[in-house]
Design a protein around this motif. Sequence first.
Motif, PDB file in Angstrom:
ATOM      1  N   PRO A  31       0.833  -1.208   0.000  1.00 43.18           N
ATOM      2  CA  PRO A  31       0.000   0.000   0.000  1.00 43.18           C
ATOM      3  C   PRO A  31       0.864   1.253   0.000  1.00 43.18           C
ATOM      4  O   PRO A  31       1.981   1.259   0.513  1.00 43.18           O
ATOM      5  CB  PRO A  31      -0.798  -0.133   1.298  1.00 43.18           C
ATOM      6  N   ALA A  32       0.351   2.338  -0.592  1.00 41.41           N
ATOM      7  CA  ALA A  32       1.084   3.606  -0.637  1.00 41.41           C
ATOM      8  C   ALA A  32       0.102   4.758  -0.795  1.00 41.41           C
ATOM      9  O   ALA A  32      -0.940   4.617  -1.454  1.00 41.41           O
ATOM     10  CB  ALA A  32       2.086   3.601  -1.788  1.00 41.41           C
ATOM     11  N   ILE A  33       0.424   5.865  -0.172  1.00 42.09           N
ATOM     12  CA  ILE A  33      -0.371   7.091  -0.349  1.00 42.09           C
ATOM     13  C   ILE A  33       0.220   7.832  -1.538  1.00 42.09           C
ATOM     14  O   ILE A  33       1.336   8.354  -1.483  1.00 42.09           O
ATOM     15  CB  ILE A  33      -0.325   7.978   0.912  1.00 42.09           C
ATOM     16  N   SER A  34      -0.506   7.831  -2.642  1.00 45.41           N
ATOM     17  CA  SER A  34       0.008   8.429  -3.876  1.00 45.41           C
ATOM     18  C   SER A  34      -0.320   9.912  -4.000  1.00 45.41           C
ATOM     19  O   SER A  34       0.248  10.610  -4.840  1.00 45.41           O
ATOM     20  CB  SER A  34      -0.563   7.681  -5.084  1.00 45.41           C
ATOM     21  N   GLY A  35      -1.228  10.394  -3.187  1.00 46.87           N
ATOM     22  CA  GLY A  35      -1.566  11.816  -3.289  1.00 46.87           C
ATOM     23  C   GLY A  35      -2.353  12.308  -2.077  1.00 46.87           C
ATOM     24  O   GLY A  35      -3.130  11.553  -1.485  1.00 46.87           O
ATOM     25  N   ILE A  36      -2.113  13.569  -1.702  1.00 55.58           N
ATOM     26  CA  ILE A  36      -2.845  14.192  -0.600  1.00 55.58           C
ATOM     27  C   ILE A  36      -2.996  15.673  -0.917  1.00 55.58           C
ATOM     28  O   ILE A  36      -2.139  16.272  -1.577  1.00 55.58           O
ATOM     29  CB  ILE A  36      -2.121  13.982   0.749  1.00 55.58           C
ATOM     30  N   THR A  37      -4.095  16.241  -0.494  1.00 53.61           N
ATOM     31  CA  THR A  37      -4.352  17.663  -0.731  1.00 53.61           C
ATOM     32  C   THR A  37      -3.217  18.517  -0.172  1.00 53.61           C
ATOM     33  O   THR A  37      -2.661  18.228   0.881  1.00 53.61           O
ATOM     34  CB  THR A  37      -5.678  18.078  -0.064  1.00 53.61           C
ATOM     35  N   LYS A  38      -2.857  19.579  -0.915  1.00 56.74           N
ATOM     36  CA  LYS A  38      -1.819  20.502  -0.439  1.00 56.74           C
ATOM     37  C   LYS A  38      -2.339  21.321   0.744  1.00 56.74           C
ATOM     38  O   LYS A  38      -3.534  21.345   1.038  1.00 56.74           O
ATOM     39  CB  LYS A  38      -1.388  21.442  -1.573  1.00 56.74           C
ATOM     40  N   ASP A  39      -1.425  21.986   1.425  1.00 59.48           N
ATOM     41  CA  ASP A  39      -1.805  22.827   2.561  1.00 59.48           C
ATOM     42  C   ASP A  39      -2.864  23.842   2.151  1.00 59.48           C
ATOM     43  O   ASP A  39      -2.848  24.368   1.019  1.00 59.48           O
ATOM     44  CB  ASP A  39      -0.585  23.568   3.120  1.00 59.48           C
ATOM     45  N   THR A  53      -5.377   9.810  -1.540  1.00 63.21           N
ATOM     46  CA  THR A  53      -5.473   8.697  -2.489  1.00 63.21           C
ATOM     47  C   THR A  53      -4.506   7.594  -2.069  1.00 63.21           C
ATOM     48  O   THR A  53      -3.307   7.849  -1.895  1.00 63.21           O
ATOM     49  CB  THR A  53      -5.146   9.162  -3.916  1.00 63.21           C
ATOM     50  N   VAL A  54      -5.042   6.381  -1.910  1.00 64.26           N
ATOM     51  CA  VAL A  54      -4.237   5.245  -1.450  1.00 64.26           C
ATOM     52  C   VAL A  54      -4.247   4.151  -2.517  1.00 64.26           C
ATOM     53  O   VAL A  54      -5.318   3.730  -2.969  1.00 64.26           O
ATOM     54  CB  VAL A  54      -4.782   4.682  -0.116  1.00 64.26           C
ATOM     55  N   GLN A  55      -3.061   3.717  -2.924  1.00 63.83           N
ATOM     56  CA  GLN A  55      -2.912   2.618  -3.891  1.00 63.83           C
ATOM     57  C   GLN A  55      -2.736   1.299  -3.144  1.00 63.83           C
ATOM     58  O   GLN A  55      -2.200   1.258  -2.032  1.00 63.83           O
ATOM     59  CB  GLN A  55      -1.693   2.871  -4.785  1.00 63.83           C
ATOM     60  N   ASN A  56      -3.212   0.212  -3.789  1.00 59.57           N
ATOM     61  CA  ASN A  56      -3.115  -1.137  -3.199  1.00 59.57           C
ATOM     62  C   ASN A  56      -3.708  -1.142  -1.789  1.00 59.57           C
ATOM     63  O   ASN A  56      -3.115  -1.662  -0.845  1.00 59.57           O
ATOM     64  CB  ASN A  56      -1.662  -1.611  -3.159  1.00 59.57           C
ATOM     65  N   VAL A  57      -4.891  -0.564  -1.693  1.00 54.56           N
ATOM     66  CA  VAL A  57      -5.503  -0.401  -0.374  1.00 54.56           C
ATOM     67  C   VAL A  57      -6.022  -1.716   0.179  1.00 54.56           C
ATOM     68  O   VAL A  57      -6.011  -1.937   1.402  1.00 54.56           O
ATOM     69  CB  VAL A  57      -6.622   0.663  -0.430  1.00 54.56           C
ATOM     70  N   GLY A  58      -6.458  -2.632  -0.723  1.00 53.87           N
ATOM     71  CA  GLY A  58      -6.979  -3.913  -0.270  1.00 53.87           C
ATOM     72  C   GLY A  58      -8.065  -3.729   0.778  1.00 53.87           C
ATOM     73  O   GLY A  58      -9.002  -2.967   0.598  1.00 53.87           O
ATOM     74  N   ARG A  59      -7.920  -4.427   1.896  1.00 54.58           N
ATOM     75  CA  ARG A  59      -8.900  -4.330   2.982  1.00 54.58           C
ATOM     76  C   ARG A  59      -8.317  -3.575   4.174  1.00 54.58           C
ATOM     77  O   ARG A  59      -8.808  -3.682   5.297  1.00 54.58           O
ATOM     78  CB  ARG A  59      -9.326  -5.729   3.401  1.00 54.58           C
ATOM     79  N   LEU A  60      -7.263  -2.812   3.897  1.00 51.44           N
ATOM     80  CA  LEU A  60      -6.635  -2.055   4.985  1.00 51.44           C
ATOM     81  C   LEU A  60      -7.529  -0.901   5.433  1.00 51.44           C
ATOM     82  O   LEU A  60      -8.346  -0.386   4.669  1.00 51.44           O
ATOM     83  CB  LEU A  60      -5.278  -1.506   4.511  1.00 51.44           C
ATOM     84  N   SER A  61      -7.347  -0.511   6.682  1.00 49.37           N
ATOM     85  CA  SER A  61      -8.097   0.626   7.226  1.00 49.37           C
ATOM     86  C   SER A  61      -7.333   1.914   6.946  1.00 49.37           C
ATOM     87  O   SER A  61      -6.119   1.985   7.164  1.00 49.37           O
ATOM     88  CB  SER A  61      -8.295   0.467   8.735  1.00 49.37           C
ATOM     89  N   VAL A  62      -8.069   2.909   6.464  1.00 45.83           N
ATOM     90  CA  VAL A  62      -7.491   4.231   6.200  1.00 45.83           C
ATOM     91  C   VAL A  62      -8.267   5.255   7.030  1.00 45.83           C
ATOM     92  O   VAL A  62      -9.503   5.251   7.037  1.00 45.83           O
ATOM     93  CB  VAL A  62      -7.557   4.589   4.705  1.00 45.83           C
ATOM     94  N   SER A  63      -7.558   6.086   7.724  1.00 50.66           N
ATOM     95  CA  SER A  63      -8.217   7.047   8.611  1.00 50.66           C
ATOM     96  C   SER A  63      -7.659   8.451   8.399  1.00 50.66           C
ATOM     97  O   SER A  63      -6.557   8.635   7.881  1.00 50.66           O
ATOM     98  CB  SER A  63      -8.031   6.634  10.074  1.00 50.66           C
TER      99      SER A  63
END
Length: 340
Positions: A31-39, A53-63
């Motif tokens: 899994p990897a965070i490929s993008g996040i809103t700028k400040d 935006t999270v790649q290869n999220v599968g069944r992982l929890s994102v908070s």
Amino acid sequence: MQLIYNLKLLFIILWAHLIQNALTAITSSSPAISGITKDIVANIGEDIEFNCTVQNVGRLSVSWAKRTPKSGSGSVVLSMRSILSLSDPRYTIVETKDNKTDSAVYTFKITKIETSDTGSYECQVIVAATEKITKTLNLAVKHPAIISQERTPKSMVVTEGESLEITCYADGFPQPTLSWERAHNAIMPAGGQMHLGATLRIKEVHRLDRGAYYCIATNGVGQPDRRLVRVEVEFRPQIAIQRPKIAQMLSHAAELECTVQAYPAPAVFWYRSGAKLQTDSQHQISNTASSHETTTSVLRIASISESDFGDYYCNATNKLGHADARLHLFQPVIPVPSIF
């Protein structure tokens, strides 16, 4: 022997290739965070949203979590997948999944933002109990300049001739600009009608520097904030006499007057031949404060006798010192009509 050597070499190459492919497969599925809103910089009352935006999220929890500076590295979890962790009606969480690419976008929305929403927000991918992948953005909320009532003084008292330093403290975003002005646009001690900066300094205070000063804080958001600071200047008494010589006939009344400037307010007494005079049937003493630091003292002699002619002394005393002024009462050669 050469054949055996070549087979071993081929085996090593094939094994290295298999390991490389395995590592590539493992890496590509991590899994990897490929993008996040700028400040973000926003105004109070606006609606904002954060995207992660999270790649290869599968069944992982994102908070989404908000960092809490007071607790060091701690944070408050705001959402978990598509469920809010805090029941704030201004919060919304939306999970948008793409099963084809095994990715997802987590959108956290806040409506009608407040100053308290300022801070760092973190997108967290929970990989294991003690492992997570994170990326952070900062939210800054513009709010008007506010002068600190606790840290900025209401008044200052200084002795004439000493130096004076007053510092004004203010919060706001953007950072406020601070300046000083006197009431009624009076001239500042250093000249001009304004002093730029948080600290007002007067090297050698004069009594004319007393009065009302305003600290003004502005940052372009809302109206400027103002704070009144009163400056009191303590100085020793000074006596002014308009009529140092008073002529009056026998059996007539006379008034002797002195005007005292001092702060704190002075105690004023009258003396004759080294003795303090008191109000009695022959003498009446009245002290009147005509302004904050001006006292007018009048000694009235009801009916003048020969023994009343001579020198009188007006004496004024405060904690910084004292002053004396002499007045002379005499009998004129030409009769002078009574003032009463």
